[in-house]
Design a protein around this motif. Structure first.
Motif, PDB file in Angstrom:
ATOM      1  N   GLU A  46     -32.033  26.207 -80.459  1.00  0.00           N
ATOM      2  CA  GLU A  46     -31.780  27.517 -81.374  1.00  0.00           C
ATOM      3  C   GLU A  46     -30.628  27.244 -82.308  1.00  0.00           C
ATOM      4  N   TYR A  47     -29.671  26.665 -82.251  1.00  0.00           N
ATOM      5  CA  TYR A  47     -28.547  26.568 -83.442  1.00  0.00           C
ATOM      6  C   TYR A  47     -29.641  26.398 -84.358  1.00  0.00           C
ATOM      7  N   ARG A  48     -30.858  24.408 -84.201  1.00  0.00           N
ATOM      8  CA  ARG A  48     -31.476  24.315 -85.361  1.00  0.00           C
ATOM      9  C   ARG A  48     -32.157  24.964 -85.847  1.00  0.00           C
ATOM     10  N   THR A  49     -32.769  26.227 -85.081  1.00  0.00           N
ATOM     11  CA  THR A  49     -33.987  27.138 -86.460  1.00  0.00           C
ATOM     12  C   THR A  49     -32.815  27.689 -86.790  1.00  0.00           C
ATOM     13  N   PHE A  50     -31.910  28.612 -86.748  1.00  0.00           N
ATOM     14  CA  PHE A  50     -30.861  29.037 -87.059  1.00  0.00           C
ATOM     15  C   PHE A  50     -30.184  27.959 -88.621  1.00  0.00           C
ATOM     16  N   ALA A  51     -29.762  27.003 -88.363  1.00  0.00           N
ATOM     17  CA  ALA A  51     -29.482  26.275 -89.555  1.00  0.00           C
ATOM     18  C   ALA A  51     -30.606  26.388 -90.077  1.00  0.00           C
TER      19      ALA A  51
ATOM     20  N   THR B  15     -30.957  29.338 -92.561  1.00  0.00           N
ATOM     21  CA  THR B  15     -29.850  29.235 -93.644  1.00  0.00           C
ATOM     22  C   THR B  15     -30.143  29.871 -95.077  1.00  0.00           C
ATOM     23  N   PRO B  16     -30.849  28.102 -95.527  1.00  0.00           N
ATOM     24  CA  PRO B  16     -30.705  28.363 -96.900  1.00  0.00           C
ATOM     25  C   PRO B  16     -32.356  28.820 -97.552  1.00  0.00           C
ATOM     26  N   THR B  17     -33.473  29.256 -96.610  1.00  0.00           N
ATOM     27  CA  THR B  17     -34.381  29.804 -97.117  1.00  0.00           C
ATOM     28  C   THR B  17     -34.145  31.491 -97.184  1.00  0.00           C
ATOM     29  N   THR B  18     -35.221  31.539 -97.860  1.00  0.00           N
ATOM     30  CA  THR B  18     -35.579  33.342 -97.582  1.00  0.00           C
ATOM     31  C   THR B  18     -36.267  33.987 -96.955  1.00  0.00           C
ATOM     32  N   VAL B  19     -36.480  32.985 -95.356  1.00  0.00           N
ATOM     33  CA  VAL B  19     -36.288  34.469 -94.179  1.00  0.00           C
ATOM     34  C   VAL B  19     -34.894  34.447 -93.644  1.00  0.00           C
ATOM     35  N   PRO B  20     -34.321  35.936 -93.598  1.00  0.00           N
ATOM     36  CA  PRO B  20     -32.726  36.328 -93.485  1.00  0.00           C
ATOM     37  C   PRO B  20     -32.122  36.340 -91.895  1.00  0.00           C
TER      38      PRO B  20
ATOM     39  N   ALA C 161     -41.147  21.704 -95.188  1.00  0.00           N
ATOM     40  CA  ALA C 161     -39.997  21.450 -96.441  1.00  0.00           C
ATOM     41  C   ALA C 161     -38.641  22.224 -96.113  1.00  0.00           C
ATOM     42  N   ALA C 162     -38.459  22.953 -94.746  1.00  0.00           N
ATOM     43  CA  ALA C 162     -37.287  23.766 -93.881  1.00  0.00           C
ATOM     44  C   ALA C 162     -36.706  22.650 -93.108  1.00  0.00           C
ATOM     45  N   GLY C 163     -37.913  21.441 -92.481  1.00  0.00           N
ATOM     46  CA  GLY C 163     -37.143  20.954 -91.638  1.00  0.00           C
ATOM     47  C   GLY C 163     -37.251  21.280 -90.347  1.00  0.00           C
ATOM     48  N   LEU C 164     -38.390  22.420 -90.353  1.00  0.00           N
ATOM     49  CA  LEU C 164     -38.442  23.088 -88.662  1.00  0.00           C
ATOM     50  C   LEU C 164     -39.336  21.887 -88.091  1.00  0.00           C
TER      51      LEU C 164
ATOM     52  N   THR D 126     -39.610  18.621 -87.648  1.00  0.00           N
ATOM     53  CA  THR D 126     -38.873  17.715 -87.044  1.00  0.00           C
ATOM     54  C   THR D 126     -38.111  17.732 -86.007  1.00  0.00           C
ATOM     55  N   PHE D 127     -38.106  19.699 -85.778  1.00  0.00           N
ATOM     56  CA  PHE D 127     -37.865  19.568 -83.711  1.00  0.00           C
ATOM     57  C   PHE D 127     -38.455  20.509 -82.916  1.00  0.00           C
ATOM     58  N   MET D 128     -39.509  21.418 -83.526  1.00  0.00           N
ATOM     59  CA  MET D 128     -40.391  21.774 -83.488  1.00  0.00           C
ATOM     60  C   MET D 128     -42.077  21.113 -83.079  1.00  0.00           C
ATOM     61  N   GLU D 129     -43.009  20.602 -82.196  1.00  0.00           N
ATOM     62  CA  GLU D 129     -44.358  20.108 -82.052  1.00  0.00           C
ATOM     63  C   GLU D 129     -45.155  20.483 -82.705  1.00  0.00           C
ATOM     64  N   ILE D 130     -46.057  20.011 -83.310  1.00  0.00           N
ATOM     65  CA  ILE D 130     -46.427  20.503 -84.451  1.00  0.00           C
ATOM     66  C   ILE D 130     -47.983  20.053 -84.425  1.00  0.00           C
ATOM     67  N   PRO D 131     -48.655  21.939 -83.797  1.00  0.00           N
ATOM     68  CA  PRO D 131     -50.037  21.352 -83.394  1.00  0.00           C
ATOM     69  C   PRO D 131     -51.101  21.048 -84.373  1.00  0.00           C
ATOM     70  N   GLN D 132     -52.404  20.177 -83.855  1.00  0.00           N
ATOM     71  CA  GLN D 132     -52.886  19.931 -84.983  1.00  0.00           C
ATOM     72  C   GLN D 132     -54.841  20.049 -84.400  1.00  0.00           C
ATOM     73  N   THR D 133     -54.539  21.532 -83.766  1.00  0.00           N
ATOM     74  CA  THR D 133     -55.597  21.815 -83.789  1.00  0.00           C
ATOM     75  C   THR D 133     -55.145  23.475 -83.854  1.00  0.00           C
ATOM     76  N   PRO D 134     -57.062  23.854 -83.916  1.00  0.00           N
ATOM     77  CA  PRO D 134     -56.349  25.682 -83.891  1.00  0.00           C
ATOM     78  C   PRO D 134     -55.849  25.954 -82.221  1.00  0.00           C
ATOM     79  N   GLN D 135     -56.710  25.342 -81.496  1.00  0.00           N
ATOM     80  CA  GLN D 135     -56.166  25.848 -80.226  1.00  0.00           C
ATOM     81  C   GLN D 135     -55.034  25.161 -79.740  1.00  0.00           C
ATOM     82  N   GLU D 136     -54.360  24.364 -80.492  1.00  0.00           N
ATOM     83  CA  GLU D 136     -53.213  23.963 -79.947  1.00  0.00           C
ATOM     84  C   GLU D 136     -52.055  24.762 -80.409  1.00  0.00           C
TER      85      GLU D 136
END
Lengths: 163, 350
Positions: free
Chosen positions: B92-97, B100-105, B169-172, B174-184
Motif C-alpha cells: 500500500e505504501y509503495r503504491t502511494f509512493a 506521489t510524483p504522478t498526475t494522479v492526486p 513509468a511510475a514503477g507500479l 515492479t511490485f504489481m503483477e502484470i496480466p499477460q492476457t485479457p483474462q488474467e
C-alpha cells in the motif's frame, strides 16, 4: 430457566440504547456500541429461528442433492463420479451444535459438486450440466434467503450515506 | 476497503483512550523525521469508518531553525490482529509512493517503518494529510446539488487520469503483477482473493464457490487497455476541496487490470448519485479515450461482491477460534459478505 434468553437480550438492548449510547460522545465508541446493538438484534433472530432454519436447510440440501444424483445417473457416461461425491444424507440431529455440523457436512458436499462440475464440464453434455447447475443455484438462492433472514440487521453496503 | 464513512480528517474526534501508539515516542519520531528542533503532538485521533487498517491523524506544531511550523500527518497501521485486506502494508505504501510524483492526486507518501521501537507499533507508514473533506453527508445535503454534480464530473476525470497513467513509468509494474492476457486482468486478482479466502478456512459456503465458478467461466476475453486499477472507488474514498477532488484515498486494493473494474466499483458504491452515469461515462470517455463497456462492468460488479466476501468473511474465523475482537469486526464479517453474496447472486440471475 427464566427469564428466557430472548427477554434478556431485549433487556441488554434497552440498557445499551436508552442508557449507554446517549451518554457516549466519542465517535468511535458510538460506532462500536451501534455495532453491538446490531449484533444483539441478530442474536435475537438466531435464538428464535436458527434451529428450524437449519433443519429446513439440511432437508432441502439432502433432497436437492439426491435429485442431482438421479439426474446425473440418467445423463449417461461421464457422470458416475458425481454420485460418489454425495453420501447418504441421513437424518439431521436435533441439538443445535450437531445440527450445525450435519448442515456444514452437506454444504461441503455441495462445494465438492460445484468443483466437480467445473473440472469436468468440458467432457459433459452442456445441456445436462446447465440443468444440474441451475438446480444447484436455485438451492443456493434458497439457502442464502434462509441465512440472510438472520443477518439482515447487520447488512452493510458501501453506498452513499449521510455521515 | 472502507466503510461508508471513510478516511475523514475533518470531524474525527479525540480518542486518546484508544491510542495504541506510545505518544511520547511518536512525538520524538516525528520530531526527528520532520527535522524539527521542538515538536508537540497536539492531537492524535483515530479515523472512524475505514476498516481495512487503522488510520490515525496526527496534528503537530513546533519549531524548525527558529521558525514555528504546523503539520498534519496520517499514519496507517494494521489492526493488532492483522489487516482486513489480503494486501500487505508495504505494498500500500509503495503504491502511494509511486503515485506521489504522478498526475494522479494522492497524499504524499513520506516514510515506511518496520522498527516497533520507533512508536510502539510496526510496521506503519506516514503520509501527509490532504486538507479537505471526504464527507458523503456534506455532498448530499439539500442545496448541494451543484457541488455533487461537479464532484461527480471530477471523479470521472480522475478515473480517466488513473486509467491512462503510464504505470510502467511510475514503477507500479515492479511490485504489481502484470496480466499477460485479457483474462488474467481478472483471474490474477481472483486467484489472489480466493487464496486469502481459503487460507482463512471458512465454513463451507456453496454460494461463494458458485460465484467463484461463475467469475472463472465468464471471464472477459478482451480488455481495451491494461491499466492501473484504483480498486476501491466510492464516495468517501476521495478528498475534495470546494468542487474539486484533491486526493484519491483507499489504494490498498489497487492492481493492474481492466479499467472497467473501477467503474463497477464506483457504480456498486453509488457514485452515480453524484451525476447520472451516462454523463460520467461521457466525461470519462472524452478524457481517457477509453470506451465504457457495460457487460464488463456487470462482470466486475460480481467480482467486487466476491472481493468483499473474501476480505470480510475470513474475519469470522478469528471469532470462531476463540479470539474475541471488536464488535465492529463481527458486524463487518457478517454484514458485508452476506449482503454481497445476495447482490452477486441476483446479478447473475438467481
Amino acid at each position: 430457566m427464566r427469564p428466557a434468553p430472548l427477554d434478556l437480550l431485549a433487556t441488554l438492548r434497552t440498557s445499551l440504547n436508552d442508557t449507554l449510547l446517549p451518554a457516549i460522545d466519542d465517535r468511535w465508541a458510538r460506532y462500536v456500541a451501534n455495532a453491538m446493538d446490531l449484533l444483539l438484534q441478530h442474536l435475537e433472530l438466531r435464538l428464535d429461528g436458527e434451529a428450524d432454519a437449519l433443519a429446513e436447510d439440511s432437508a432441502d440440501m439432502a433432497g436437492t442433492l439426491a435429485r442431482v444424483v438421479r439426474r446425473a445417473a440418467a445423463a449417461g457416461t461421464g457422470w458416475e463420479e458425481l454420485g460418489a461425491l454425495v453420501p447418504e444424507a441421513g437424518t439431521a440431529p436435533a441439538p443445535l451444535a450437531e445440527a450445525t455440523t450435519h448442515n456444514e457436512r452437506l454444504r461441503a458436499v455441495m462445494v465438492d459438486v460445484v468443483h466437480w462440475l467445473d473440472a469436468h464440464e468440458p467432457e459433459l453434455d452442456p445441456g445436462a450440466v446447465g440443468e444440474v447447475r441451475d438446480e444447484l443455484m436455485q438451492l443456493i438462492r434458497r439457502q442464502l434467503d434462509r441465512a440472510t433472514a438472520f443477518v439482515k440487521p447487520l447488512f452493510m453496503s458501501f453506498g452513499p450515506v449521510a455521515s | 476497503m472502507s466503510a461508508p464513512a471513510a478516511e475523514r480528517p475533518a470531524g474525527a474526534t479525540e480518542n486518546a483512550a484508544e491510542a495504541a501508539f506510545d505518544e511520547e515516542l511518536l512525538a520524538a519520531y516525528l520530531r526527528d523525521r520532520l527535522e524539527a528542533d521542538i515538536l508537540d503532538l497536539t492531537s492524535l485521533t483515530r479515523n472512524v469508518g475505514g476498516m481495512s487498517r487503522e488510520t490515525w491523524f496526527a496534528e503537530v506544531s513546533g519549531e524548525r531553525d527558529g521558525e514555528p511550523f504546523t503539520d498534519s500527518l496520517t499514519l496507517r497501521v494494521d489492526h493488532p490482529g492483522g489487516s482486513v485486506v489480503p494486501v500487505d502494508l508495504e505494498r500500500e505504501y509503495r503504491t502511494f509512493a509511486a503515485l506521489t510524483p504522478t498526475t494522479v492526486p494522492v497524499a504524499a507518501a513520506l516514510w515506511y517503518e518496520t522498527d516497533p521501537a520507533l512508536v510502539g507499533r510496526a510496521p506503519f507508514y506516514v503520509r501527509r494529510t490532504v486538507p479537505g473533506s471526504a464527507s458523503a453527508g456534506r455532498l448530499f445535503k439539500p442545496g448541494n446539488e451543484a457541488l455533487r454534480q461537479a464532484i461527480g464530473a471530477d471523479l470521472a476525470r480522475q478515473l480517466a487520469a488513473v486509467h491512462t497513467l503510464d504505470w510502467q513509468a511510475a514503477g507500479l509494474g515492479t511490485f504489481m503483477e502484470i496480466p499477460q492476457t485479457p483474462q488474467e486482468c481478472a483471474l490474477l486478482e481472483l486467484a489472489h482473493y480466493q487464496e486469502a479466502y481459503r487460507d482463512a478456512d471458512p465454513e463451507p459456503m456453496p454460494v461463494v464457490e458458485a460465484l467463484f465458478s461463475w467469475l472463472t467461466r465468464n471471464v472477459p476475453a478482451d480488455v481495451q487497455r491494461t491499466s492501473l486499477v484504483w480498486g476501491d472507488v466510492g464516495i468517501g474514498n476521495f478528498i475534495y476541496q470546494d468542487d474539486r477532488i484533491v486526493a484519491l484515498t483507499d489504494w490498498e486494493q489497487a492492481h493492474l487490470g481492466d479499467p472497467m473494474k473501477d467503474w463497477a466499483s464506483a457504480l456498486w458504491r453509488g457514485a452515480d448519485n453524484l451525476l447520472p452515469r451516462e454523463e460520467m461515462f461521457a466525461i470519462y470517455e472524452e478524457a481517457s479515450g477509453l470506451e465504457v463497456d457495460l457487460d464488463r462492468i456487470e462482470y466486475y460488479s460480481v467480482f467486487i461482491d466476491v472481493e468483499y466476501v473474501c476480505t470480510s468473511f475470513p474475519l469470522l474465523g478469528e471469532l470462531r477460534a476463540g479470539s474475541p475482537r471488536d464488535a465492529t469486526f463481527a458486524r463487518l464479517g457478517m454484514g458485508v459478505p452476506y449482503y454481497c453474496m445476495d447482490h452477486g447472486l441476483r446479478t447473475i440471475g438467481y
